[in-house]
Design a protein around this motif. Structure first.
Motif, PDB file in Angstrom:
ATOM      1  N   GLY A   4       6.915  16.855   7.403  1.00  0.00           N
ATOM      2  CA  GLY A   4       7.024  16.195   8.692  1.00  0.00           C
ATOM      3  C   GLY A   4       6.975  14.681   8.614  1.00  0.00           C
ATOM      4  O   GLY A   4       6.668  14.017   9.606  1.00  0.00           O
ATOM      5  N   LEU A   5       7.294  14.114   7.459  1.00  0.00           N
ATOM      6  CA  LEU A   5       7.238  12.661   7.279  1.00  0.00           C
ATOM      7  C   LEU A   5       8.341  11.981   8.086  1.00  0.00           C
ATOM      8  O   LEU A   5       9.476  12.452   8.130  1.00  0.00           O
ATOM      9  CB  LEU A   5       7.379  12.304   5.800  1.00  0.00           C
ATOM     10  CG  LEU A   5       6.325  12.891   4.852  1.00  0.00           C
ATOM     11  CD1 LEU A   5       6.649  12.518   3.405  1.00  0.00           C
ATOM     12  CD2 LEU A   5       4.931  12.400   5.215  1.00  0.00           C
ATOM     13  N   GLN A   6       8.005  10.835   8.688  1.00  0.00           N
ATOM     14  CA  GLN A   6       8.978  10.060   9.446  1.00  0.00           C
ATOM     15  C   GLN A   6       9.375   8.767   8.748  1.00  0.00           C
ATOM     16  O   GLN A   6      10.245   8.050   9.240  1.00  0.00           O
ATOM     17  CB  GLN A   6       8.417   9.739  10.836  1.00  0.00           C
ATOM     18  CG  GLN A   6       8.159  10.978  11.679  1.00  0.00           C
ATOM     19  CD  GLN A   6       7.671  10.647  13.078  1.00  0.00           C
ATOM     20  OE1 GLN A   6       7.485   9.495  13.427  1.00  0.00           O
ATOM     21  NE2 GLN A   6       7.477  11.669  13.895  1.00  0.00           N
ATOM     22  N   GLU A   7       8.755   8.471   7.621  1.00  0.00           N
ATOM     23  CA  GLU A   7       9.101   7.293   6.845  1.00  0.00           C
ATOM     24  C   GLU A   7       8.777   7.545   5.377  1.00  0.00           C
ATOM     25  O   GLU A   7       8.084   8.509   5.031  1.00  0.00           O
ATOM     26  CB  GLU A   7       8.349   6.061   7.342  1.00  0.00           C
ATOM     27  CG  GLU A   7       6.845   6.188   7.298  1.00  0.00           C
ATOM     28  CD  GLU A   7       6.135   4.962   7.837  1.00  0.00           C
ATOM     29  OE1 GLU A   7       4.910   4.855   7.641  1.00  0.00           O
ATOM     30  OE2 GLU A   7       6.804   4.105   8.450  1.00  0.00           O
ATOM     31  N   ILE A   8       9.267   6.668   4.518  1.00  0.00           N
ATOM     32  CA  ILE A   8       9.031   6.800   3.088  1.00  0.00           C
ATOM     33  C   ILE A   8       7.570   6.474   2.789  1.00  0.00           C
ATOM     34  O   ILE A   8       7.073   5.436   3.216  1.00  0.00           O
ATOM     35  CB  ILE A   8       9.954   5.857   2.294  1.00  0.00           C
ATOM     36  CG1 ILE A   8      11.422   6.064   2.697  1.00  0.00           C
ATOM     37  CG2 ILE A   8       9.780   6.076   0.797  1.00  0.00           C
ATOM     38  CD1 ILE A   8      11.964   7.415   2.399  1.00  0.00           C
ATOM     39  N   PRO A   9       6.850   7.337   2.072  1.00  0.00           N
ATOM     40  CA  PRO A   9       5.451   7.027   1.735  1.00  0.00           C
ATOM     41  C   PRO A   9       5.341   5.750   0.914  1.00  0.00           C
ATOM     42  O   PRO A   9       6.229   5.416   0.125  1.00  0.00           O
ATOM     43  CB  PRO A   9       5.008   8.259   0.919  1.00  0.00           C
ATOM     44  CG  PRO A   9       5.945   9.348   1.322  1.00  0.00           C
ATOM     45  CD  PRO A   9       7.251   8.674   1.609  1.00  0.00           C
ATOM     46  N   LYS A  10       4.229   5.041   1.094  1.00  0.00           N
ATOM     47  CA  LYS A  10       4.028   3.762   0.414  1.00  0.00           C
ATOM     48  C   LYS A  10       3.352   3.912  -0.941  1.00  0.00           C
ATOM     49  O   LYS A  10       3.521   3.058  -1.811  1.00  0.00           O
ATOM     50  CB  LYS A  10       3.182   2.831   1.295  1.00  0.00           C
ATOM     51  CG  LYS A  10       3.733   2.601   2.688  1.00  0.00           C
ATOM     52  CD  LYS A  10       5.051   1.858   2.663  1.00  0.00           C
ATOM     53  CE  LYS A  10       5.530   1.545   4.081  1.00  0.00           C
ATOM     54  NZ  LYS A  10       6.842   0.857   4.091  1.00  0.00           N
ATOM     55  N   ASP A  11       2.568   4.980  -1.132  1.00  0.00           N
ATOM     56  CA  ASP A  11       1.736   5.105  -2.326  1.00  0.00           C
ATOM     57  C   ASP A  11       2.287   6.114  -3.323  1.00  0.00           C
ATOM     58  O   ASP A  11       1.551   6.921  -3.876  1.00  0.00           O
ATOM     59  CB  ASP A  11       0.304   5.487  -1.928  1.00  0.00           C
ATOM     60  CG  ASP A  11       0.277   6.675  -0.973  1.00  0.00           C
ATOM     61  OD1 ASP A  11       1.354   7.079  -0.512  1.00  0.00           O
ATOM     62  OD2 ASP A  11      -0.823   7.186  -0.686  1.00  0.00           O
ATOM     63  N   ILE A  12       3.575   6.063  -3.569  1.00  0.00           N
ATOM     64  CA  ILE A  12       4.186   6.945  -4.561  1.00  0.00           C
ATOM     65  C   ILE A  12       3.839   6.434  -5.955  1.00  0.00           C
ATOM     66  O   ILE A  12       3.922   5.235  -6.215  1.00  0.00           O
ATOM     67  CB  ILE A  12       5.717   6.989  -4.373  1.00  0.00           C
ATOM     68  CG1 ILE A  12       6.054   7.486  -2.957  1.00  0.00           C
ATOM     69  CG2 ILE A  12       6.369   7.873  -5.418  1.00  0.00           C
ATOM     70  CD1 ILE A  12       7.515   7.415  -2.620  1.00  0.00           C
ATOM     71  N   PRO A  13       3.434   7.311  -6.871  1.00  0.00           N
ATOM     72  CA  PRO A  13       3.096   6.864  -8.230  1.00  0.00           C
ATOM     73  C   PRO A  13       4.256   6.129  -8.884  1.00  0.00           C
ATOM     74  O   PRO A  13       5.407   6.546  -8.801  1.00  0.00           O
ATOM     75  CB  PRO A  13       2.774   8.175  -8.962  1.00  0.00           C
ATOM     76  CG  PRO A  13       2.397   9.129  -7.886  1.00  0.00           C
ATOM     77  CD  PRO A  13       3.197   8.761  -6.692  1.00  0.00           C
ATOM     78  N   THR A  14       3.954   5.028  -9.534  1.00  0.00           N
ATOM     79  CA  THR A  14       4.996   4.204 -10.151  1.00  0.00           C
ATOM     80  C   THR A  14       5.668   4.882 -11.336  1.00  0.00           C
ATOM     81  O   THR A  14       6.769   4.499 -11.710  1.00  0.00           O
ATOM     82  CB  THR A  14       4.405   2.860 -10.599  1.00  0.00           C
ATOM     83  OG1 THR A  14       3.318   3.105 -11.498  1.00  0.00           O
ATOM     84  CG2 THR A  14       3.900   2.075  -9.402  1.00  0.00           C
ATOM     85  N   ASP A  15       5.007   5.876 -11.928  1.00  0.00           N
ATOM     86  CA  ASP A  15       5.593   6.563 -13.083  1.00  0.00           C
ATOM     87  C   ASP A  15       6.270   7.873 -12.696  1.00  0.00           C
ATOM     88  O   ASP A  15       6.528   8.721 -13.559  1.00  0.00           O
ATOM     89  CB  ASP A  15       4.530   6.821 -14.149  1.00  0.00           C
ATOM     90  CG  ASP A  15       3.325   7.568 -13.603  1.00  0.00           C
ATOM     91  OD1 ASP A  15       3.227   7.723 -12.369  1.00  0.00           O
ATOM     92  OD2 ASP A  15       2.466   7.997 -14.408  1.00  0.00           O
TER      93      ASP A  15
END
Length: 318
Positions: free
Chosen positions: A115-126
């Motif tokens: 149900g996300l309405q935007e791209i998450p900010k805390d995605i792992p960099t790896d």
């Protein structure tokens, strides 16, 4: 000793209620968590305590409430410290409501159907795989994935994407291998956003408007061959191609740019005719003005009095 560690928490949970969560976290810090830990939640550590530390943990755990505290827990060393860092990294970097399993050292982020309405900010960099399909994302802003330079596959299918920023996929040009944008609401292909990617792109089941700009954008994209035949014209500058597969129309020699070129040619002809008419008008005006000035000058010369010419011979000088 290990059996007491497994049975005592249940009795403690019933007796002391909320103290269960504090002690559970303390065990994770020591390298031990219950087997029911959720994958990717930061609690999937395995037992890593040495035998010398187990009695101390057992005494702390089985001690009466109020007489023992987490501060009496022995500090792990060596491999336990590495495991501690691994636990903290996983728990802090995975987006909320998502799962981040680690397979053979590669991090995959699963956020499908959340149900996300935007791209998450805390995605792992790896992260190497990011699944954001089956959500309610409507737009992709500039720089949404710029910190994910190790990403190989990005799934944005089955959303409500209408707008894609010109720098939405900056930072992914070199490593991305697959970009799935199928089943969205994209009408026009953002050439600036997708033209620099070397990844295979899926664009099927979008309400595309077939025009010259779309045709020119497709020339620079690497379309996924498995879904390219499912790209169809929802609307078109040429009505006869509405609802038909776009690639088949282009392969048959159809050019949506021909209509654009004809319109441009007509505009150029109209502009040239206008300039030509202005030049002719100026020349006619200039000639008529000169004729009027010449006529007035001639009349002026005619109005001047004539001077008589002397008929006496010129006498020679003495």
């Amino acid at each position: 000793m290990h059996s007491s560690l497994r049975t005592r928490p249940r009795r403690t949970e019933r007796e002391h209620g909320s103290s269960w969560h504090v002690r559970k976290e303390s065990l994770c810090l020591c390298g031990m968590v219950p087997s029911t830990a959720a994958p990717g939640s930061g609690e999937e550590c395995t037992a890593a305590l040495s035998e010398s530390s187990v009695p101390s943990v057992s005494r702390w755990w089985m001690g009466p409430m109020g007489k023992q505290s987490p501060s009496s827990l022995p500090v792990p060393t060596g491999g336990s410290c590495l495991l501690l860092l691994f636990c903290l990294r996983l728990g802090a970097s995975c987006p909320q409501s998502c799962q981040c399993p680690d397979h053979a050292g590669a991090v995959a982020v699963h956020c499908s159907g959340r149900g996300l309405q935007e791209i998450p900010k805390d995605i792992p960099t790896d992260a190497v795989l990011l699944k954001l399909d089956a959500n309610k994302i409507a737009r992709i802003p500039n720089g949404a994935f710029q910190h994910l330079n190790q990403l190989r596959e990005l799934d944005l299918s089955q959303n409500a994407i209408e707008t894609i920023g010109p720098a939405a996929f900056s930072g992914l040009a070199g490593g991305l291998r697959l970009l799935d944008l199928s089943h969205n609401r994209i009408r026009r292909i953002p050439k600036d956003a997708l033209g620099k990617l070397s990844a295979k792109i899926r664009l099927s089941h979008n309400p595309l408007h077939c025009e010259c700009a779309l045709q020119e954008a497709l020339w620079e994209l690497k379309l996924d061959p498995d879904s390219v035949d499912e790209i169809a014209c929802h609307t078109s500058v040429q009505e006869e191609y509405v609802g038909k597969p776009l690639i088949q129309a282009l392969d048959s020699g159809v050019s949506f740019c021909s209509v654009h070129h004809k319109t441009t040619d007509v505009a150029m002809l109209v502009t040239m005719f206008g300039w030509f008419a202005m030049v002719i008008t100026y020349v006619v005006y200039y000639v008529r003005q000169n004729q009027e000035d010449a006529r007035r000058h001639l009349e002026y010369l005619k109005s001047l009095p004539s001077t008589p010419v002397s008929k006496d011979p010129i006498s020679p000088a003495p």
